[in-house]
Write a protein that holds these residues in place. Structure first.
Motif, PDB file in Angstrom:
ATOM      1  N   HIS A 233       7.917  13.642  -1.361  1.00  0.00           N
ATOM      2  CA  HIS A 233       7.720  13.214  -2.507  1.00  0.00           C
ATOM      3  C   HIS A 233       6.283  12.221  -2.286  1.00  0.00           C
ATOM      4  N   GLU A 234       6.599  11.302  -1.505  1.00  0.00           N
ATOM      5  CA  GLU A 234       5.804   9.995  -1.427  1.00  0.00           C
ATOM      6  C   GLU A 234       4.397  10.549  -0.525  1.00  0.00           C
TER       7      GLU A 234
ATOM      8  N   HIS B 112       2.095  11.269  -3.657  1.00  0.00           N
ATOM      9  CA  HIS B 112       1.395  10.148  -4.020  1.00  0.00           C
ATOM     10  C   HIS B 112       0.122  10.027  -3.173  1.00  0.00           C
TER      11      HIS B 112
ATOM     12  N   GLU C 135       3.172   9.579 -12.516  1.00  0.00           N
ATOM     13  CA  GLU C 135       4.389  10.852 -11.887  1.00  0.00           C
ATOM     14  C   GLU C 135       4.576  12.034 -12.452  1.00  0.00           C
TER      15      GLU C 135
END
Ligand code: HBI
Ligand code: FE
Length: 325
Positions: free
Chosen positions: A183-184, A188, A228
């Motif tokens: 996910h990071e 992101h 998010e």
């Protein structure tokens, strides 16, 4: 505990809530919240898997020994972890064109072209951090799981993103109930390479320093529905700007479909909307552009009752609290 690490009276400005003043003070902002962990949540895909739980704890323990200025840990991921990465990366790559914003696509393509992100192996967090730092000044530091909103948001004020290192459970390569390294990296990192998302993130971080618990809750909600789980309008469609969507195969398609409700982004409304953090969102906020998020955030910030404003000096990597103008 989920609040600030300790309470000091800051003599000149009168706030009683401890804040990090220098970027190295983020060493004190790593308080973990116990939520959706494989150790105590039967819905976590890793629940009851002792080997997975031990590996996750091992990587979190490495993360917690990190101090500002240390090189980032170079983790040797196992062949099974690499396989989970490959599965998630390959599936998400297929959805990218139709469901993610142009900023994301542009940035991840550059990172792929530079050889930083490949299907073969989980990228080096140090290399990603160096790359993002050259683009927007954002850097990554390790954290040991889901942090308190106060600690997590505080780091953003210094353009620091707290990054988990463990991988999601191999039985569910497309979904994880908590942040994980996939996910990071896929959600992101390419977005933090975008100057406008970097600015929005830092702005929310600065607003959080010294804020009341109620204000922290609102800022965390704003972060949640933008960085998010945010959507934006592009080419007459809704596209994901939020990392939680971009890195989740099922929810990305759900969010951009006609199933959930889409409402225009408005910080005054968004900040007080309750969000779903254990299932798909029933509703998403859609913004005109990332710049529009920033413009509206500025107006919202002016409406917050504050006895000080936080100003970041990038030369000294220090936050100063000043009287509002
Ligand atoms: N901690 N490590 C980590 N990653 C997050 O994305 C995160 C967090 N703590 C709190 C949090 N997100 C949410 O409250 C945000 O809305 C701020
Ligand atoms: Fe996230």
């Amino acid at each position: 505990h989920p609040k600030s690490p300790d309470v000091e009276v800051c003599e000149d400005e009168g706030t009683e809530i401890w804040i990090p003043h220098h970027i190295s003070d983020l060493d004190k902002c790593g308080h973990v919240v116990v939520k959706y962990e494989p150790t105590d949540d039967p819905k976590h895909p890793g629940y009851g898997d002792d080997a997975y739980i031990a590996r996750r704890a091992e990587l979190n323990a490495i993360a917690r020994t990190y101090k500002h200025g240390d090189p980032l840990p170079q983790v040797e991921y196992t062949p099974a972890e690499q396989a989970t990465w490959r599965t998630a990366y390959t599936a998400l790559k297929e959805l990218r064109k139709d469901f993610t914003c142009s900023e994301y696509q542009k940035n991840i393509e550059k990172m792929e072209a530079a050889g930083l992100i490949t299907a073969e192996r989980i990228p080096s967090i140090q290399a990603l951090s160096d790359y993002i730092q050259r683009r927007t000044g954002f850097q990554l530091r390790p954290c040991g799981g889901l942090l308190s909103a106060r600690d997590f948001l505080a780091s953003l004020a210094f353009r620091v993103f707290q990054t988990t290192f463990y991988t999601r459970h191999p039985s569910k390569p497309h979904h994880c109930p908590e942040p994980d390294v996939i996910h990071e990296i896929l959600g992101h990192c390419p977005m933090f390479a975008d100057p406008e998302i970097a600015q929005v993130s830092q702005e929310i971080g600065l607003l959080s320093l010294g804020a009341s618990d109620e204000q922290i809750e609102r800022l965390a909600t704003l972060y949640w529905f933008t960085v998010e789980f945010g959507l934006c309008e592009q080419d007459g469609k809704v596209k994901a700007i939020g990392a939680g969507l971009i890195s989740a195969y099922g929810e990305l398609k759900h969010a951009c479909s006609d199933v959930p409700e889409h409402k225009p982004f408005d910080p005054a409304v968004t900040a007080v909307t309750t969000y779903e953090d254990s299932d798909y969102q029933p509703m998403y906020f859609v913004t005109k552009s990332i710049k529009d998020v920033m413009d509206k955030l500025k107006t919202y910030a002016a409406s917050m009752s504050k006895s000080f404003v936080n100003v970041y000096d990038p030369y000294s990597q220090t936050v100063r609290q000043m009287p509002p103008e």
